[in-house]
Design a protein around this motif. Structure first.
Motif, mmCIF file in Angstrom:
data_model
loop_
_atom_site.group_PDB
_atom_site.id
_atom_site.type_symbol
_atom_site.label_atom_id
_atom_site.label_comp_id
_atom_site.label_asym_id
_atom_site.label_seq_id
_atom_site.Cartn_x
_atom_site.Cartn_y
_atom_site.Cartn_z
ATOM 1 N N ALA A 57 -2.214 1.693 3.430
ATOM 2 C CA ALA A 57 -2.343 0.287 3.839
ATOM 3 C C ALA A 57 -2.257 -0.623 2.623
ATOM 4 N N TRP A 58 -2.906 -0.230 1.529
ATOM 5 C CA TRP A 58 -2.864 -1.034 0.302
ATOM 6 C C TRP A 58 -1.451 -1.025 -0.286
ATOM 7 N N LEU A 59 -0.848 0.148 -0.357
ATOM 8 C CA LEU A 59 0.485 0.260 -0.943
ATOM 9 C C LEU A 59 1.528 -0.511 -0.129
ATOM 10 N N ARG A 60 1.414 -0.483 1.197
ATOM 11 C CA ARG A 60 2.375 -1.192 2.061
ATOM 12 C C ARG A 60 2.395 -2.687 1.780
ATOM 13 N N ARG A 61 1.273 -3.218 1.347
ATOM 14 C CA ARG A 61 1.208 -4.660 1.084
ATOM 15 C C ARG A 61 2.059 -5.060 -0.115
ATOM 16 N N GLY A 62 2.461 -4.091 -0.941
ATOM 17 C CA GLY A 62 3.333 -4.381 -2.075
ATOM 18 C C GLY A 62 4.813 -4.320 -1.731
ATOM 19 N N LEU A 63 5.142 -3.802 -0.549
ATOM 20 C CA LEU A 63 6.550 -3.641 -0.186
ATOM 21 C C LEU A 63 7.307 -4.960 -0.148
ATOM 22 N N LEU A 110 -7.629 -4.545 -12.218
ATOM 23 C CA LEU A 110 -6.380 -3.846 -12.468
ATOM 24 C C LEU A 110 -5.263 -4.524 -11.676
ATOM 25 N N VAL A 111 -4.332 -5.147 -12.366
ATOM 26 C CA VAL A 111 -3.186 -5.756 -11.713
ATOM 27 C C VAL A 111 -2.107 -4.678 -11.671
ATOM 28 N N CYS A 112 -1.765 -4.254 -10.459
ATOM 29 C CA CYS A 112 -0.867 -3.117 -10.283
ATOM 30 C C CYS A 112 0.354 -3.491 -9.459
ATOM 31 N N ARG A 113 1.350 -2.619 -9.536
ATOM 32 C CA ARG A 113 2.533 -2.772 -8.691
ATOM 33 C C ARG A 113 2.925 -1.413 -8.135
ATOM 34 N N LEU A 114 3.653 -1.466 -7.056
ATOM 35 C CA LEU A 114 4.137 -0.287 -6.366
ATOM 36 C C LEU A 114 5.243 0.372 -7.188
ATOM 37 N N THR A 115 5.225 1.694 -7.269
ATOM 38 C CA THR A 115 6.275 2.427 -7.980
ATOM 39 C C THR A 115 7.301 2.952 -6.969
ATOM 40 N N ASP A 116 8.402 3.471 -7.479
ATOM 41 C CA ASP A 116 9.389 4.101 -6.599
ATOM 42 C C ASP A 116 8.766 5.297 -5.876
ATOM 43 N N ALA A 117 7.909 6.038 -6.570
ATOM 44 C CA ALA A 117 7.228 7.173 -5.934
ATOM 45 C C ALA A 117 6.322 6.682 -4.805
ATOM 46 N N GLY A 118 5.714 5.515 -4.987
ATOM 47 C CA GLY A 118 4.880 4.936 -3.938
ATOM 48 C C GLY A 118 5.702 4.539 -2.727
ATOM 49 N N GLN A 174 6.330 -7.862 -1.664
ATOM 50 C CA GLN A 174 5.935 -8.766 -2.739
ATOM 51 C C GLN A 174 6.921 -8.686 -3.902
ATOM 52 N N ALA A 175 7.077 -9.781 -4.599
ATOM 53 C CA ALA A 175 7.945 -9.808 -5.776
ATOM 54 C C ALA A 175 7.473 -8.763 -6.781
ATOM 55 N N GLY A 176 8.378 -7.901 -7.201
ATOM 56 C CA GLY A 176 8.037 -6.871 -8.178
ATOM 57 C C GLY A 176 7.146 -5.781 -7.622
ATOM 58 N N GLY A 177 6.861 -5.809 -6.326
ATOM 59 C CA GLY A 177 5.982 -4.799 -5.727
ATOM 60 C C GLY A 177 4.517 -5.019 -6.043
ATOM 61 N N LYS A 178 4.141 -6.272 -6.392
ATOM 62 C CA LYS A 178 2.751 -6.556 -6.769
ATOM 63 C C LYS A 178 1.795 -6.158 -5.653
ATOM 64 N N LEU A 179 0.778 -5.421 -6.047
ATOM 65 C CA LEU A 179 -0.247 -4.981 -5.104
ATOM 66 C C LEU A 179 -1.426 -5.942 -5.152
ATOM 67 N N PRO A 180 -2.024 -6.228 -4.012
ATOM 68 C CA PRO A 180 -3.097 -7.226 -3.959
ATOM 69 C C PRO A 180 -4.395 -6.716 -4.582
ATOM 70 N N LEU A 181 -5.155 -7.648 -5.091
ATOM 71 C CA LEU A 181 -6.490 -7.336 -5.606
ATOM 72 C C LEU A 181 -7.519 -7.331 -4.484
ATOM 73 N N PHE A 182 -7.186 -8.017 -3.381
ATOM 74 C CA PHE A 182 -8.122 -8.173 -2.272
ATOM 75 C C PHE A 182 -7.476 -7.707 -0.971
ATOM 76 N N ASP A 183 -8.295 -7.187 -0.059
ATOM 77 C CA ASP A 183 -7.781 -6.733 1.233
ATOM 78 C C ASP A 183 -7.622 -7.908 2.187
#
Length: 101
Positions: free
Chosen positions: A19-25, A69-77, A27-36
């Motif tokens: 669910a968290w990873l899908r939220r980066g799909l 932690l400011v993260c982004r989705l990887t290709d593996a993700g 987003q620009a650059g695959g940015k993942l959210p800090l908050f749900d």
């Protein structure tokens, strides 16, 4: 692009991780959210597990909030979200056939 670090036994994310990873799909650059979706901070074990599996990577250091932690989705993700895990019945059949040969 970071190298995928797929360690651990899970080949697919848990429901919470996915669910968290899908939220980066989208987003620009695959940015993942800090908050749900409820405005609560994403739990650190979720982020850490995704980082360890190589599904997410640290993007940059946040000088205003260094503990975030400011993260982004990887290709593996992306692959982990789109590639279905093999059905156990199929794996068992393949293993039995291999044992018969």
């Amino acid at each position: 692009m970071a190298v995928s670090r797929r360690s651990g036994s899970r080949r697919t994310p848990s429901d919470v991780q996915a669910a968290w990873l899908r939220r980066g799909l989208d987003q620009a650059g695959g940015k993942l959210p800090l908050f749900d979706e409820r405005g609560q901070r994403v739990k650190k074990p979720t982020v850490d597990a995704c980082l360890k599996a190589g599904w997410a990577e640290r993007w940059f250091h946040n000088p205003l909030k260094p503990d975030w932690l400011v993260c982004r989705l990887t290709d593996a993700g992306r692959d982990a979200l789109t590639t279905p895990e093999p059905d156990n019945a199929e794996v068992d059949d393949d293993a039995r056939q291999g044992a018969l040969i």
